[in-house]
Design a protein around this motif. Sequence first.
Motif, PDB file in Angstrom:
ATOM      1  N   LYS A  90       4.898  -1.402  10.082  1.00 62.97           N
ATOM      2  CA  LYS A  90       4.110  -1.264   8.845  1.00 62.97           C
ATOM      3  C   LYS A  90       4.731  -0.271   7.869  1.00 62.97           C
ATOM      4  N   VAL A  91       4.468  -0.528   6.600  1.00 60.53           N
ATOM      5  CA  VAL A  91       4.691   0.484   5.568  1.00 60.53           C
ATOM      6  C   VAL A  91       3.305   0.914   5.090  1.00 60.53           C
ATOM      7  N   PRO A  92       3.135   2.148   4.631  1.00 63.00           N
ATOM      8  CA  PRO A  92       4.132   3.192   4.526  1.00 63.00           C
ATOM      9  C   PRO A  92       4.504   3.779   5.883  1.00 63.00           C
ATOM     10  N   VAL A 140      -8.713   2.581   2.314  1.00 58.28           N
ATOM     11  CA  VAL A 140      -7.685   2.050   3.215  1.00 58.28           C
ATOM     12  C   VAL A 140      -8.311   1.185   4.320  1.00 58.28           C
ATOM     13  N   GLU A 181       0.410   5.647   9.178  1.00 58.23           N
ATOM     14  CA  GLU A 181      -0.993   5.560   8.747  1.00 58.23           C
ATOM     15  C   GLU A 181      -1.191   6.319   7.424  1.00 58.23           C
ATOM     16  N   PHE A 182      -1.536   5.554   6.422  1.00 55.64           N
ATOM     17  CA  PHE A 182      -1.650   6.070   5.052  1.00 55.64           C
ATOM     18  C   PHE A 182      -2.402   7.392   4.939  1.00 55.64           C
ATOM     19  N   ARG A 202      -3.627 -12.159   4.280  1.00 54.72           N
ATOM     20  CA  ARG A 202      -3.149 -12.651   5.584  1.00 54.72           C
ATOM     21  C   ARG A 202      -4.302 -13.239   6.397  1.00 54.72           C
ATOM     22  N   CYS A 241       0.818  -1.218   0.000  1.00 55.71           N
ATOM     23  CA  CYS A 241       0.000   0.000   0.000  1.00 55.71           C
ATOM     24  C   CYS A 241       0.853   1.270   0.000  1.00 55.71           C
ATOM     25  N   HIS A 267      -8.977  -2.214   1.811  1.00 58.72           N
ATOM     26  CA  HIS A 267      -7.678  -2.823   2.119  1.00 58.72           C
ATOM     27  C   HIS A 267      -7.727  -3.636   3.421  1.00 58.72           C
ATOM     28  N   MET A 268      -7.995  -2.937   4.531  1.00 58.29           N
ATOM     29  CA  MET A 268      -7.782  -3.576   5.839  1.00 58.29           C
ATOM     30  C   MET A 268      -8.803  -4.667   6.161  1.00 58.29           C
ATOM     31  N   ASN A 321      10.490  -5.766   8.874  1.00 57.30           N
ATOM     32  CA  ASN A 321       9.701  -4.674   9.463  1.00 57.30           C
ATOM     33  C   ASN A 321       9.474  -4.837  10.969  1.00 57.30           C
ATOM     34  N   TYR A 322       9.694  -6.044  11.485  1.00 58.35           N
ATOM     35  CA  TYR A 322       9.489  -6.255  12.932  1.00 58.35           C
ATOM     36  C   TYR A 322      10.814  -6.336  13.696  1.00 58.35           C
TER      37      TYR A 322
END
Length: 205
Positions: free
Chosen positions: A50-52, A100, A64-65, A113, A10, A104-105, A37-38
């Motif tokens: 998380k990205v971004p 988003v 948070e996007f 996932r 994202c 997405h989520m 990332n972790y």
Amino acid sequence: MKLFYAPGACSMGIHIVLEEIGKPYELSKLGIHGGENYRPPFSELNPKGKVPTLQRDDGSIVTEFPVIARHLAETNPEAGLLPKSEEAELRSAEAMDYCVATIHMQGFARQFRPSNFSSDEATHDKVKAQGREMAAKGFGIMDKALAGKDWVAGEYSIADSAMFYVAFWGKRIGMDLPPNVAAHLGRMMARQAVQRMMEQEGLKT
Ligand SMILES: N[C@@H](CCC(=O)N[C@@H](CS)C(=O)NCC(=O)O)C(=O)O
């Protein structure tokens, strides 16, 4: 300014916003599938993993996007990435949040996932199917919002970057995109900022 991203994630949407702004920035690629990332050093910058993730020039972190997108648009007003009228700005924020937080989520996260939604592996196909249904419903809603418009809020805005990445994912996994969403994706692909993002992330259409 540095954007932490993962190719095709994202973070593509924020990468587009930075390319639209056109000022120098750095990119830092993260292997989110290998868990980079972790782990430190990234987890020390953003414990959400998380990205971004945006690191500003003073070292501070923004996550948070929708918040990153809005911050970039507000601090670079000359790029014209926020609609001028109050009503269009409301619609831009509404669409970005829906793409988003819901498409997405809720929709894609279930497909990508399923283990985040159920620890019982036997249910994962069901979770994925439910996610596909949610994403399809979301595309239907955005199709109506896009009727008669080139861009989500009438004029081009940060919301179009959010619409772009969910539609890009939908196409990539073989979902049938409704006509206004498919046409919007085509218009986004024609933008130079999107083409530069694709090239820099090593993505193909
Ligand atoms: N609520 C966050 C969601 C960001 C998100 O879920 N990013 C995904 C990539 S699309 C990620 O970093 N996934 C890595 C992980 O969860 O391990 C936002 O709006 O920025």
